[in-house]
Structure formats: structure tokens, C-alpha cells
Design a protein around this motif. Structure first.
Motif, PDB file in Angstrom:
ATOM      1  N   PRO A 505       0.816  -1.227   0.000  1.00 43.90           N
ATOM      2  CA  PRO A 505       0.000   0.000   0.000  1.00 43.90           C
ATOM      3  C   PRO A 505       0.845   1.271   0.000  1.00 43.90           C
ATOM      4  O   PRO A 505       0.358   2.340  -0.351  1.00 43.90           O
ATOM      5  CB  PRO A 505      -0.831  -0.131   1.277  1.00 43.90           C
ATOM      6  N   ALA A 506       2.109   1.146   0.413  1.00 41.05           N
ATOM      7  CA  ALA A 506       3.057   2.271   0.376  1.00 41.05           C
ATOM      8  C   ALA A 506       4.453   1.681   0.220  1.00 41.05           C
ATOM      9  O   ALA A 506       4.657   0.466   0.367  1.00 41.05           O
ATOM     10  CB  ALA A 506       2.963   3.100   1.652  1.00 41.05           C
ATOM     11  N   CYS A 507       5.420   2.527  -0.093  1.00 42.40           N
ATOM     12  CA  CYS A 507       6.792   2.047  -0.293  1.00 42.40           C
ATOM     13  C   CYS A 507       7.341   1.443   0.997  1.00 42.40           C
ATOM     14  O   CYS A 507       7.345   2.087   2.049  1.00 42.40           O
ATOM     15  CB  CYS A 507       7.684   3.196  -0.752  1.00 42.40           C
ATOM     16  N   PRO A 523       5.428  13.030  -7.506  1.00 41.23           N
ATOM     17  CA  PRO A 523       4.331  13.823  -6.932  1.00 41.23           C
ATOM     18  C   PRO A 523       3.736  13.208  -5.664  1.00 41.23           C
ATOM     19  O   PRO A 523       3.396  13.931  -4.725  1.00 41.23           O
ATOM     20  CB  PRO A 523       3.303  13.858  -8.072  1.00 41.23           C
ATOM     21  N   HIS A 524       3.612  11.884  -5.618  1.00 42.54           N
ATOM     22  CA  HIS A 524       3.049  11.234  -4.436  1.00 42.54           C
ATOM     23  C   HIS A 524       4.130  10.610  -3.557  1.00 42.54           C
ATOM     24  O   HIS A 524       3.791   9.974  -2.545  1.00 42.54           O
ATOM     25  CB  HIS A 524       2.034  10.171  -4.857  1.00 42.54           C
ATOM     26  N   GLY A 525       5.378  10.762  -3.920  1.00 41.06           N
ATOM     27  CA  GLY A 525       6.491  10.272  -3.101  1.00 41.06           C
ATOM     28  C   GLY A 525       6.341   8.808  -2.723  1.00 41.06           C
ATOM     29  O   GLY A 525       5.808   7.994  -3.495  1.00 41.06           O
ATOM     30  N   PRO A 526       6.786   8.449  -1.517  1.00 46.68           N
ATOM     31  CA  PRO A 526       6.684   7.051  -1.080  1.00 46.68           C
ATOM     32  C   PRO A 526       5.303   6.687  -0.551  1.00 46.68           C
ATOM     33  O   PRO A 526       5.029   5.515  -0.274  1.00 46.68           O
ATOM     34  CB  PRO A 526       7.739   6.961   0.028  1.00 46.68           C
ATOM     35  N   VAL A 533       7.507  -5.997  -9.744  1.00 44.26           N
ATOM     36  CA  VAL A 533       7.253  -6.369 -11.139  1.00 44.26           C
ATOM     37  C   VAL A 533       8.420  -7.176 -11.703  1.00 44.26           C
ATOM     38  O   VAL A 533       9.583  -6.951 -11.363  1.00 44.26           O
ATOM     39  CB  VAL A 533       7.004  -5.127 -12.024  1.00 44.26           C
ATOM     40  N   LEU A 534       8.070  -8.125 -12.560  1.00 44.14           N
ATOM     41  CA  LEU A 534       9.057  -8.873 -13.342  1.00 44.14           C
ATOM     42  C   LEU A 534       9.168  -8.173 -14.688  1.00 44.14           C
ATOM     43  O   LEU A 534       8.166  -8.006 -15.394  1.00 44.14           O
ATOM     44  CB  LEU A 534       8.616 -10.322 -13.539  1.00 44.14           C
ATOM     45  N   ALA A 544       6.606   2.584  -8.533  1.00 46.06           N
ATOM     46  CA  ALA A 544       5.524   3.386  -7.964  1.00 46.06           C
ATOM     47  C   ALA A 544       4.288   3.303  -8.851  1.00 46.06           C
ATOM     48  O   ALA A 544       4.384   3.182 -10.073  1.00 46.06           O
ATOM     49  CB  ALA A 544       5.970   4.836  -7.828  1.00 46.06           C
ATOM     50  N   GLN A 545       3.134   3.393  -8.220  1.00 47.61           N
ATOM     51  CA  GLN A 545       1.875   3.275  -8.952  1.00 47.61           C
ATOM     52  C   GLN A 545       1.759   4.343 -10.039  1.00 47.61           C
ATOM     53  O   GLN A 545       1.325   4.061 -11.158  1.00 47.61           O
ATOM     54  CB  GLN A 545       0.703   3.389  -7.981  1.00 47.61           C
ATOM     55  N   GLU A 546       2.169   5.561  -9.743  1.00 43.86           N
ATOM     56  CA  GLU A 546       2.008   6.636 -10.717  1.00 43.86           C
ATOM     57  C   GLU A 546       2.896   6.454 -11.947  1.00 43.86           C
ATOM     58  O   GLU A 546       2.684   7.105 -12.971  1.00 43.86           O
ATOM     59  CB  GLU A 546       2.293   7.994 -10.082  1.00 43.86           C
ATOM     60  N   ASN A 547       3.893   5.558 -11.840  1.00 40.71           N
ATOM     61  CA  ASN A 547       4.787   5.324 -12.974  1.00 40.71           C
ATOM     62  C   ASN A 547       4.329   4.167 -13.864  1.00 40.71           C
ATOM     63  O   ASN A 547       4.969   3.873 -14.867  1.00 40.71           O
ATOM     64  CB  ASN A 547       6.207   5.038 -12.481  1.00 40.71           C
TER      65      ASN A 547
END
Length: 604
Positions: A505-507, A523-526, A533-534, A544-547
Motif C-alpha cells: 500500500p506504500a513504499c 508527486p506522491h512520493g513514497p 514487477v518482473l 511506484a503506482q504513478e509510474n
């Protein structure tokens, strides 16, 4: 089976011909038909004496049944007379069942960790012929389609282990032979096989390719000198004593290798490990000095010219005696650069080649074991340079080979212990290695003590670990997680394709990693979901989710660990295997729903 049941007269008048009335050869031909299975043959043999005799265990029918089912195994039977094909069929069938059982058990036992060093113990005590077991593993690996990924993943690991164990045994036997019986080519093949255990590499095949090159050299030699002694004898039985006749052989070799077949030193991609594997040298017709020298030396010796290996620094060479055989004078030899198209060098030119003066000892001949040591040393150096392969497989394999030759080498034992410690695998084996190092060299107690302490801590932490953490999508703390397990994604910034096999749910990485990866610049940091991911290049990343974004053209991800987490590729997404489903129980349905929504809307 109606024909078998109606083995007597066919018609009401008894004038027809039943199956048992047919000539023996025709009856065998029918019973060998590929539409019949083993169970059919078993039932046929129980109907009457004539058919039982036709289906006898040592006969043609069961041999053909064995051949149809497992054609690749016939190479193990040089003499087929007296073989009970029925018993061989049963043994192979049972070995297949045992292989399937073990492969299925591996996923459950070793999903959360690397297969431990004692994880193959039940394989080492197999009650069936190893080639039967290996054949079933190959059948699993060659299953068509996109299913059975987890089975293929563990079958590959087991097969890798089995073949490497067998190759190590062959290498140790090779090293125990008298020096004159240690073929340089065979040694190179053993190294090649160990580093590529899943490839079809055998000495017989490699030797046949070398023989083919030697035959081409003889053809060229015949046009220059039809009475040359190399043309009159079989391979390995000729000895050409005169220097001028030897020169003719080497000239013909250079013509064939470098002009006709276009062999060359790989200057553009020198540090590619394929340059060190003899079967790849023959396929690609390029290599590094030592691999090309082994090929050159082998061909020359088959044609009666005794070249010798020289462990010259930075550039492996061969030497050719121009004076009295066995001379210790380095000026009695011409030096041959197989990497440089067979160029013949003087002592001074050898020094020009590497750019500095060397002492006489570096011009001396070396043994086959020393040649292998240098070949393995090259692979070790390449293994240390690896970047994309996070398992350091080449380094691990080359260390195994080096320690098989020099089991008490403290430097390489320490490197092996540090490598396993770094990878977090086989802590028990690390302790064994460290104990061996301490016994060999007590002065290493500082480094040994440090690794022992941290390895014991690792073992204790592993004992305290509970079962896998289960992540429910319905939990309030997971509401920001947008993507699910098995989805094919694309990285917005770097463009790579990948598949999700885990999320947080977070880094969850440490402060140092967050700083090094510049996560705070996002923008949303950690404080946003991060995904394991493979990646298609073989790496594993934490994104990160935003990426991440959905891949509009999903395709299979060629990652070596794909089968560890997924059982099937549907064409649009991956299906998590049972063990991954336990950790993310609500993801599977969400993945299916997401895929249906994305791609159905895309078609509309």
C-alpha cells in the motif's frame, strides 16, 4: 479391440479370417500401430496364447510402444537384444509419475525462498534410472502452450541440478586421468556443458564438427601435396615429423578456418560469455584467444602437428617447435595466435602483442588442467561483471567449476561464501564453507567470524518467520491500490513492459533506497502503492503506482522467474499460481474484471 475379441472364425460359416489367423509379421504390424496405447496392448495380450506370444515383453510390439512414447530414449540402448521392453516401459512410466510428484511438491515447499542446498536430497536418492527422470522433466519443459508455467519453472531447476551434478562427476573423473588422456577439447566441452546444462551439448557432436573441419583441411592439403602423410592416416594416428610438412598443414588450416569458414577473434564483443563456450564458437565462428586456440590445437593434432598451449598473459597462444622436440629454449618455438587468424609470431612479436616484456616462464607449455583453470577464470571475471542477471548464475557456475579443480583455494571459497551470503541463500552451506576456510587458513578468522555471526542471525530470523502475509484488497488500508496481480503493465518513464507479482500500500523500502531512487521527487512520493514487477529484460523492480499504466498490447514477459509466481498466460494477463493466490486471495477476480473492462472497451 473388437478384432482381438473375435479372434476365432469371422463369419457364421466359419470361413473368415480372425486376428490370430494372420501371419506373424502382419499381426505385429497391426499391434505396432500408433493408435493403440499401452493399456490396449496389455488387454490384447490377455485374450489368448497367440496374442500373448505376439506381445511378449522382449518383442517388437513393446519395443515399438516404447519408441513411440519416448523416442529420445532409444539412444541409451546400444544392444536391444535381451531387453525387456515391457519392464523398461513400466520403469519409464513410474519415473514419470515420480518426477511429476516431485515437481508438484517443489512449488509448495520452496515458493517463499530459493531452493535450499538440501532441497534436492530426495532427487539424489531416486529409485529409477536418472535418464528416465530427466526425460520426464524435458517432457514437462516442452509442453506446448502457455500453461504449466510453474511446473516448467521447477522442472527446469531440477533438471539444471541433476545435469550439473552429473557433469561435475565427469569433470572430476577427467581430472583424475593421466595427462596424456586429458583431451583439451573434452575439457572445454565439460565447462560448456556445466554452464549450459539445459542445452544439447555432447562431446560426440562437437568432435564431429571438428572432424568435418579437419576433412576440409585435408582437401586443401591434397591440392598442395597429394602425398602428404596427413592424408594417409586416420585422425589421431598420424605424426608429421618434418617442419616443412607441418607448415603445409598449418597453412591449409589457416586457409580453411579463416578464409573459407571465416573464423575470427571477436574483438567487437570480446566480453560475451558465448565466446568461451566451444559449441558456440563452432556455431558463431568467433571466440576469444583461448577458445579459438583449443579448436586450432585440436585440429592440428588430428592432422599430425603437435602444437602446445601457452598461458601467455592477457592473450592465450600456442607454440610450434622448430628445433629439437622438448627444447627448453623459448627461441626454438614459433608462437601461433589463433585469435589473430593463425598468425605466427616470434618471441619479440609476442611482447609487442601485449605491449610489455615478460619473463621466459610465460612462454612455457601448460597442462590441460591449467588451460581449464584459465577458461574458468575468464568466466569468473565475466560473472563478476554481470548486471542484469540478479541470480549471478554464471558466477555461481564458474565458482563451482573452479572449486571442483581446486577445492582448497581459500580465495575462491571466501568468494563463494560471500556470494551466497549476499544472495541470502543456502545459509547452512555458507557455514560449512566458512568452517572449511577456517581449517585451511586460521588467519581468515576475522572475515570468517563476521560472516558466521550474520549467517546465524539470518538462520534465526528465518526460524521466527510465520506464514506468508495475506493481503486482502477489501482492507481499508489497501483502497488506494489500483492494479492487481498478473496485469501486464508498461512503465510510463522508462517504457519497459512488466507483470505485477506483488504490491504494497506504500513504499516498504528503507530510507537509503528511497533516497537513492529519488522517490521523494515523485508527486506522491513514497506514500502511494508500490508494485513488485518482473521486467522483460530479466530484472525484478519495485515501481511506484504513478509510474505504471496498463499495456494496451499485452504480451508474454520473458522473465526466468515467471513460473515461480504464475501458472498460465491467457493472452491478456497472467494467472497467479496457487501459492501466490494465497497471498493475494482477492486479486484474481479483480484482474479478470479489469482485463475484461480494458480490452472489451478497446475493441468497441
Amino acid at each position: 479391440m473388437a478384432a482381438a475379441q473375435g479372434a476365432g472364425p469371422a463369419g457364421p460359416g466359419g470361413g473368415g479370417t480372425g486376428l490370430t489367423d494372420l501371419p506373424g509379421e502382419l499381426l505385429e504390424l497391426i499391434l505396432c500401430c500408433d493408435v493403440l496405447g499401452a493399456a490396449d496392448i496389455g488387454r490384447v495380450s490377455c485374450t489368448c496364447r497367440r496374442l500373448r506370444e505376439a506381445c511378449q515383453p522382449r518383442g517388437k510390439v513393446w519395443r515399438e510402444r516404447f519408441r513411440l512414447r519416448w523416442p529420445s530414449l532409444l539412444k541409451y540402448y546400444s544392444h536391444t537384444d535381451g531387453v525387456s521392453w515391457l519392464e523398461e516401459y513400466k520403469a519409464r512410466h513410474n519415473a514419470g509419475l515420480e518426477a511429476q510428484r516431485i515437481v508438484a511438491s517443489f512449488s509448495k515447499r520452496f515458493f517463499s525462498e530459493h531452493v535450499p542446498c538440501d532441497g534436492f536430497s530426495d532427487i539424489e536418492t531416486l529409485g529409477c534410472p536418472s535418464h528416465f527422470f530427466e526425460d520426464e522433466l524435458m517432457c514437462i519443459l516442452n509442453m506446448e502452450g502457455r500453461k504449466g508455467l510453474t511446473w516448467k519453472y521447477y522442472a527446469k531447476k531440477i533438471l539444471y541440478f541433476l545435469r550439473q551434478q552429473n557433469i561435475l562427476k565427469n569433470l572430476k573423473e577427467y581430472l583424475q586421468r593421466p595427462t596424456e588422456r586429458q583431451s583439451f577439447l573434452e575439457g572445454a566441452v565439460l565447462i560448456d556443458q556445466y554452464c549450459n546444462p539445459l542445452s544439447d551439448i555432447c562431446l560426440k557432436s562437437v568432435q564431429a564438427q571438428v572432424d568435418d573441419i579437419a576433412d576440409k583441411v585435408r582437401k586443401v592439403l591434397r591440392t598442395k601435396n597429394p602425398r602428404h602423410p596427413s592424408l594417409a592416416s586416420k585422425a589421431g594416428e598420424v605424426c608429421v615429423p618434418e617442419v616443412e610438412l607441418q607448415r603445409q598443414v598449418l597453412d591449409a588450416m589457416n586457409c580453411v578456418l579463416y578464409e573459407q569458414l571465416k573464423y575470427k577473434g571477436n574483438e567487437l564483443d570480446y566480453y560475451n560469455s558465448l565466446n568461451s563456450y566451444i559449441h558456440q564458437v563452432l556455431i558463431r565462428r568467433t571466440g576469444i584467444p583461448i577458445s579459438l586456440s583449443v579448436l586450432y590445437l585440436t585440429i592440428a593434432r588430428q592432422l599430425g602437428v603437435k602444437l602446445e598451449p601457452v598461458n601467455f598473459p592477457s592473450h592465450f597462444l600456442l607454440r610450434w617447435c622448430q628445433g629439437k622436440e622438448g627444447s627448453t629454449d623459448i627461441f626454438d618455438y614459433t608462437y601461433i595466435d589463433a585469435f589473430g587468424k593463425g598468425k605466427q609470431l616470434t618471441v619479440k612479436e609476442c611482447e609487442y602483442l601485449i605491449g610489455h616484456h615478460v619473463t621466459e616462464e610465460f612462454y612455457g607449455v601448460v597442462t590441460s588442467k591449467e588451460v581449464l583453470q584459465r577458461m574458468v577464470g575468464n568466466l569468473l571475471n565475466l560473472g563478476k561483471r554481470e548486471s542484469t542477471d540478479q541470480s549471478y548464475q554464471l558466477l555461481r557456475d564458474s565458482l563451482d567449476l573452479y572449486l571442483a579443480m581446486y577445492p582448497d583455494n581459500v580465495q575462491h571459497l571466501m568468494l563463494q561464501a560471500r556470494l551466497y551470503f549476499h544472495l541470502g541463500i543456502w545459509p547452512e552451506k555458507v557455514l560449512d564453507i566458512l568452517q572449511h576456510i577456517q581449517a585451511l587458513d586460521p588467519s581468515q578468522h576475522g572475515a570468517v567470524g563476521y560472516l558466521v555471526q550474520h549467517t546465524l542471525e539470518h538462520i534465526e530470523r528465518r526460524k521466527e518467520e510465520v506464514g506468508p502475509e495475506v493481503k486482502q484488497r477489501s482492507d481499508e488500508k489497501h483502497k488506494e491500490v489500483c492494479f492487481s496481480i498478473g496485469l501486464i503493465m508498461k512503465h510510463r518513464r522508462y517504457g519497459y513492459n512488466c507483470v505485477i507479482y506483488g504490491w504494497d500500500p506504500a513504499c516498504m523500502m528503507g530510507h537509503e533506497w528511497i533516497r537513492n531512487m529519488n522517490v521523494h521527487s515523485l508527486p506522491h512520493g513514497p506514500h502511494q502503492p508500490f508494485y513488485n514487477v518482473l521486467v522483460e529484460d530479466g530484472s525484478c523492480r519495485y515501481a511506484a503506482q504513478e509510474n505504471l499504466e496498463y499495456n494496451s498490447e499485452p504480451r508474454e514477459i520473458p522473465h526466468p522467474d515467471i513460473g515461480r509466481y504464475f501458472s498460465e498466460f491467457t493472452g491478456l494477463h497472467y494467472l497467479a499460481n496457487t501459492e501466490l493466490e494465497i497471498r493475494y486471495p482477492e486479486d484474481l477476480e479483480l484482474t479478470r474484471a479489469t482485463v475484461q473492462k480494458i480490452y472489451s472497451s478497446g475493441k468497441e
